[in-house]
Write an enzyme that holds these catalytic residues in place. Structure first.
Site, PDB file in Angstrom:
ATOM      1  CB  SER A 144      33.319  39.897  33.747  1.00 47.79           C
ATOM      2  OG  SER A 144      34.617  40.131  34.246  1.00 47.79           O
ATOM      3  CE1 TYR A 147      31.144  39.587  38.878  1.00 46.75           C
ATOM      4  CE2 TYR A 147      33.395  39.507  38.064  1.00 46.75           C
ATOM      5  CZ  TYR A 147      32.104  39.987  37.966  1.00 46.75           C
ATOM      6  OH  TYR A 147      31.763  40.851  36.959  1.00 46.75           O
ATOM      7  CE  LYS A 161      28.908  39.149  35.869  1.00 46.45           C
ATOM      8  NZ  LYS A 161      27.586  39.730  35.534  1.00 46.45           N
TER       9      LYS A 161
END
Length: 336
Positions: free
Chosen positions: A126, A150, A154
């Protein structure tokens, strides 16, 4: 040449569209999904789109025994790994869930791949790994950071893949940093279908367009942008799906990994998105201007030249295509 691919999280938004793209490219794919954020009727819809039965295994990437069985039963050439939790706000509330699913899930999968001697993986990363970018457009060499759990997961996953590939040259990883995937398949049979109030702009606009939500809140109209609203890089999900196939093909043909941005390289403002969706749905969409949200930046869009150079990837679908396909999907969904 047909390759056999394990698609973890393959019933989700991006995974289901990638399944279609893989089939169109002549590959065979098997889906593994626990359906925590996907509907089971997606499998039936994929069968309609592709005109062929879909093999789907219900299960979790944290289930080591299940993964070992899958690799023993199927001669996979590679894995495309989508299975992860992805809501930024929820990650702040439930960081342990995100650490476990996103990081431990990847490690469990890599262990099963290593035991089965399958060393090619396309990883769903991402643009959140760039944190708050210092320069635009954002290139793959920009400093990485995170602003929420989050994004942290990643980043940790990317760093882990770098360590593994550096230690063992049998591994080849295609790390794809998405910007903002939107839209739906042109049939209107599959698309983004969040279970609750959406975190992202287009699915929220879509719910306003169908009347499920009263109006859109535009968080700030005093940014240093042409219309004062925030600008982001959106990419049609079918372009994104095609990018996964191109990444896979590059890995299998070269045995060399890559890290690339997948976006359009163009920024669209919130109000541009609203106007485009109004053209798609044929009526005005109510919205209100609200104060800026803490942490939001004025403008983020990616440099996509490396993806074109390494993979031959270039986004083909524009903002009107994104909105028209989304409206086709949500209006059909509401009436079924």
């Amino acid at each position: 040449m047909t390759k056999k691919i394990l698609l973890t999280g393959g019933a989700g938004f991006i995974g289901s569209h990638t399944y279609v793209a893989l089939k169109e490219a002549g590959h065979e794919a098997i889906i593994l999904d626990n359906f925590t954020n996907a509907r089971r009727d997606v499998i039936d819809r994929l069968e309609v789109i592709t005109g062929a039965p879909v093999t789907c295994v219900t299960g979790d990437v944290l289930d080591q025994a299940l993964l070992d069985r899958l690799f023993a039963e199927h001669d996979f050439d590679a894995v495309i790994h989508f299975a992860a939790l992805k809501a930024v706000g929820e990650s702040v509330e439930k960081p342990l869930d995100y650490l476990n699913t996103n990081i431990a899930g990847l490690y469990t999968l890599l262990g099963a791949m290593q035991r089965a001697k399958v060393f090619s993986l396309v990883f769903s990363s991402s643009a959140t790994v760039y944190g708050q970018p210092e320069q635009l457009p954002v290139t793959e060499t920009a400093p990485r950071s995170f602003t929420n759990p989050y994004g942290y997961t990643k980043l940790v996953c990317e760093q882990s893949l770098e360590q593994i590939a550096g230690a063992d040259d049998r591994w080849a990883f295609g790390v794809l940093r998405y910007f903002n995937p939107v839209g739906a398949h042109h049939t209107g049979l599959i698309g983004e279908d969040p279970n609750d109030i959406p975190n992202n702009l287009m699915p929220y606009i879509a719910k306003v367009a169908t009347g499920e939500l009263e109006r859109l809140s535009v968080w700030g109209n005093d940014y240093d942008t042409p219309d004062g609203t925030g600008i982001r890089d959106y990419i049609h999900v079918m372009d994104l799906a095609r990018g996964h196939v191109q990444s896979l093909d590059a890995l299998l043909s070269s045995g060399t990994g890559h890290v690339v941005n997948l976006g359009t390289g163009t920024g669209y403002s919130v109000l541009e998105m609203v106007r485009a969706y109004e053209r798609a749905c044929g009526h005005e969409l109510p919205y209100r201007i609200a104060p800026r949200r803490a942490g939001d930046v004025a403008c983020v869009y990616g440099d996509t030249r490396l993806a074109q150079e390494l993979l031959g990837f270039k986004a083909e679908l524009g903002l009107d295509d994104m909105c028209a396909s989304s409206w086709n999907w949500v209006s059909r969904r509401k009436n079924t």
